[in-house]
Design a protein around this motif. Structure first.
Motif, PDB file in Angstrom:
ATOM      1  N   GLN A  69       4.388   4.284   6.655  1.00 28.30           N
ATOM      2  CA  GLN A  69       4.543   2.945   7.558  1.00 28.30           C
ATOM      3  C   GLN A  69       3.734   2.983   8.848  1.00 28.30           C
ATOM      4  O   GLN A  69       3.916   3.901   9.550  1.00 28.30           O
ATOM      5  CB  GLN A  69       5.799   2.452   7.679  1.00 28.30           C
ATOM      6  N   TYR A  76       6.257  -0.675  -4.093  1.00 31.89           N
ATOM      7  CA  TYR A  76       5.680   0.129  -4.752  1.00 31.89           C
ATOM      8  C   TYR A  76       5.918  -0.059  -6.362  1.00 31.89           C
ATOM      9  O   TYR A  76       5.068  -0.095  -7.180  1.00 31.89           O
ATOM     10  CB  TYR A  76       6.149   1.641  -4.325  1.00 31.89           C
ATOM     11  N   SER A 110       9.547  -0.551   1.065  1.00 32.16           N
ATOM     12  CA  SER A 110       8.741   0.104   0.590  1.00 32.16           C
ATOM     13  C   SER A 110       8.768   0.213  -1.088  1.00 32.16           C
ATOM     14  O   SER A 110       7.750   0.271  -1.730  1.00 32.16           O
ATOM     15  CB  SER A 110       8.038   1.430   1.090  1.00 32.16           C
ATOM     16  N   GLU A 126      -6.711   3.399  -1.215  1.00 36.65           N
ATOM     17  CA  GLU A 126      -5.604   2.916  -0.329  1.00 36.65           C
ATOM     18  C   GLU A 126      -5.508   1.426  -0.371  1.00 36.65           C
ATOM     19  O   GLU A 126      -6.246   0.651  -0.359  1.00 36.65           O
ATOM     20  CB  GLU A 126      -6.052   3.624   1.017  1.00 36.65           C
ATOM     21  N   THR A 154       3.113   7.611   0.786  1.00 36.46           N
ATOM     22  CA  THR A 154       3.332   6.452   1.333  1.00 36.46           C
ATOM     23  C   THR A 154       3.531   6.504   2.831  1.00 36.46           C
ATOM     24  O   THR A 154       4.488   7.546   3.288  1.00 36.46           O
ATOM     25  CB  THR A 154       4.695   5.657   0.639  1.00 36.46           C
ATOM     26  N   PHE A 166       2.935  -1.289   5.136  1.00 33.40           N
ATOM     27  CA  PHE A 166       3.002  -0.288   4.375  1.00 33.40           C
ATOM     28  C   PHE A 166       1.703   0.167   3.904  1.00 33.40           C
ATOM     29  O   PHE A 166       0.940  -0.485   3.387  1.00 33.40           O
ATOM     30  CB  PHE A 166       3.996  -0.459   3.141  1.00 33.40           C
ATOM     31  N   LEU A 200       0.808   7.699  -7.393  1.00 32.93           N
ATOM     32  CA  LEU A 200       0.794   7.740  -5.824  1.00 32.93           C
ATOM     33  C   LEU A 200       0.887   9.150  -5.345  1.00 32.93           C
ATOM     34  O   LEU A 200       1.552   9.941  -5.814  1.00 32.93           O
ATOM     35  CB  LEU A 200       2.289   7.058  -5.884  1.00 32.93           C
ATOM     36  N   PHE A 231       0.061   2.653   0.816  1.00 36.58           N
ATOM     37  CA  PHE A 231       0.250   3.437  -0.455  1.00 36.58           C
ATOM     38  C   PHE A 231      -1.205   4.111  -0.480  1.00 36.58           C
ATOM     39  O   PHE A 231      -2.206   3.394  -0.749  1.00 36.58           O
ATOM     40  CB  PHE A 231       0.552   2.606  -1.299  1.00 36.58           C
TER      41      PHE A 231
END
Length: 51
Positions: free
Chosen positions: A36, A18, A14, A2, A34, A43, A31, A45
């Protein structure tokens, strides 16, 4: 894995963040999600190791 990123401004999206991450993790991770955090503005990820 993470990764949490707090943008310097609210204008950063984002997708831009990314793309920066993807270039560094290319070939090793994919990924998985995602999100927030509205409280901190971060953010989040989440990546999975590529098999």
């Amino acid at each position: 894995m993470e990764i949490r990123i707090k943008p310097d401004s609210e204008e950063e999206k984002s997708s831009k963040l990314y793309n920066l991450l993807r270039n560094g993790l290319k070939g090793k991770y994919t990924l998985s999600s995602t999100t927030q955090d509205k409280n901190t503005g971060e953010f989040i990820f989440k990546f999975k190791e590529r098999e």
